[in-house]
Design an enzyme around this catalytic site. Structure first.
Site, PDB file in Angstrom:
ATOM      1  N   VAL A 104      12.795   6.539  -7.884  1.00  0.00           N
ATOM      2  CA  VAL A 104      12.568   5.278  -8.600  1.00  0.00           C
ATOM      3  C   VAL A 104      11.169   4.796  -8.242  1.00  0.00           C
ATOM      4  CG1 VAL A 104      13.262   2.851  -8.753  1.00  0.00           C
ATOM      5  CG2 VAL A 104      15.007   4.638  -8.596  1.00  0.00           C
ATOM      6  N   ASN A 144       6.423  -0.256  -5.517  1.00  0.00           N
ATOM      7  CA  ASN A 144       4.972  -0.331  -5.711  1.00  0.00           C
ATOM      8  C   ASN A 144       4.526  -1.564  -6.507  1.00  0.00           C
ATOM      9  OD1 ASN A 144       2.139   0.853  -6.450  1.00  0.00           O
ATOM     10  ND2 ASN A 144       3.176   0.527  -8.403  1.00  0.00           N
ATOM     11  N   TYR A 179      -1.309 -13.470  -1.318  1.00  0.00           N
ATOM     12  CA  TYR A 179      -1.267 -12.000  -1.393  1.00  0.00           C
ATOM     13  C   TYR A 179      -1.227 -11.384   0.003  1.00  0.00           C
ATOM     14  CZ  TYR A 179      -2.556  -7.202  -2.642  1.00  0.00           C
ATOM     15  OH  TYR A 179      -2.578  -5.830  -2.794  1.00  0.00           O
ATOM     16  N   LYS A 181       1.866  -9.176   1.734  1.00  0.00           N
ATOM     17  CA  LYS A 181       1.692  -7.786   2.172  1.00  0.00           C
ATOM     18  C   LYS A 181       1.934  -7.674   3.680  1.00  0.00           C
ATOM     19  CE  LYS A 181       0.815  -6.087  -1.874  1.00  0.00           C
ATOM     20  NZ  LYS A 181       1.740  -5.169  -2.546  1.00  0.00           N
TER      21      LYS A 181
END
Ligand SMILES: NC(=O)c1ccc[n+]([C@@H]2O[C@H](COP(=O)([O-])OP(=O)(O)OC[C@H]3O[C@@H](n4cnc5c(N)ncnc54)[C@H](OP(=O)(O)O)[C@@H]3O)[C@@H](O)[C@H]2O)c1
Length: 271
Positions: free
Chosen positions: A13, A94, A160, A164
């Site tokens: 996936v 991703n 961001y 992460k």
């Protein structure tokens, strides 16, 4: 590529497969003979990629149109990928996005979407698929695509780099919990990579930024090798590795100062 033969017939996936690093993961896994579930919102892009990969490599490619901001998104993806008792052995979390600029200049909804796609959705997707992988007991791999921004707070990228950083800590902790099981977790931390990411995040790459960028082909090739080698955190490229290591040697506030300077040299805000 290690384990080339053993990968035929596996099912992977890949989220965020409609462009950039995700599309490249789909391409390289397909060349190994891996069947795919590719997911994103832009169905036209997914269908074109599915056609290309199934005709070139003879693999089965299923397209899942999903919005990972929606609370039901991760469950929709899991149900789609495991329908008819199909077993998934590779998960590439991703999909991701960013908004470049000061925290307060954006409507809060933009930050909510970044949190949802970069942190909340990968957590639920990982939860569902790792349970599934442990139940079927086949050797399985999960890659979370974070960023070198996970190593260092970055001004103008506050939400961001926060998302992460979360993804990296989460992956590293989970890899420890899952040691000795059939599931390996890795966090891939790319630096600047040529994709549509810059356009979507409101950045323009400068001429000096171009010198340090990597291709998504190289990032993914090294990422797959590292995943198969059982790495827990992997930073592709020597310059990126240096950028993650050096801040450990200096006080944290100086690290942030240099990170902002380096970022300012590599990109500017798109008009
Ligand atoms: N490029 C870089 O320099 C760089 C550096 C470090 C890390 N990364 C990370 O690499 C990953 C891939 O980024 P990229 O560079 O390949 O950028 P990209 O080309 O903009 O791809 C982002 C992907 O995420 C998907 N996505 C975004 N919002 C979504 C949503 N709400 N629901 C479902 N899917 C969504 C997009 O698909 P749709 O729009 O079709 O939904 C697209 O396929 C991201 O996690 C990014 O943070 C990139």
């Amino acid at each position: 590529m290690r384990n080339f033969k053993t990968w035929a017939g596996h099912r992977a996936v890949v989220t965020g497969a409609s462009s950039g690093i995700g599309a490249e993961y789909a391409r390289q896994l397909a060349t190994l003979g891996v069947n795919l579930v590719i997911a994103a919102r832009r169905m036209d892009r997914l269908q074109a990629l599915a056609l290309e990969l199934s005709s070139k490599h003879g693999v089965k490619v299923d397209c899942c149109q999903v919005d990972l901001v929606a609370p039901e998104g991760p469950r929709v993806l899991f149900d789609f990928a495991t329908a008819d008792s199909q077993q998934v052995t590779v998960l590439i979390n991703n999909a991701g996005l960013a908004k470049y600029g000061s925290f307060l200049e954006f409507p809060y909804e933009d930050h909510f979407s970044t949190l949802a796609v970069n942190s909340v959705a990968p957590t639920e997707i990982t939860y569902r698929f790792v349970k599934h992988m442990l139940a079927h007991r086949k050797q399985s791999y999960v890659t979370q695509v974070a960023s070198i921004a996970a190593f260092q707070p970055v001004g103008n990228f506050a939400v961001y780099s926060g998302t992460k950083g979360y993804l990296m800590y989460f992956s590293e902790s989970l890899a420890y919990e899952l040691r000795g099981t059939s599931v390996k977790i890795m966090c891939l931390c790319p630096g600047g990579t040529y994709t549509e990411f810059f356009e979507h995040s409101g950045q323009k790459i400068t001429s000096s930024g171009r010198k340090t960028m990597m291709s998504s082909e190289k990032v993914v090739r090294l990422g797959i090798q590292a995943m198969l080698a059982g790495k827990v955190i992997f930073v592709p490229g020597f310059l990126n590795q240096l950028a993650c290591f050096l801040p450990r040697l200096i006080p944290r506030h100086l690290g942030q100062f240099f990170a902002a300077k380096a970022m300012g040299r590599a990109v500017e805000k798109a008009s």
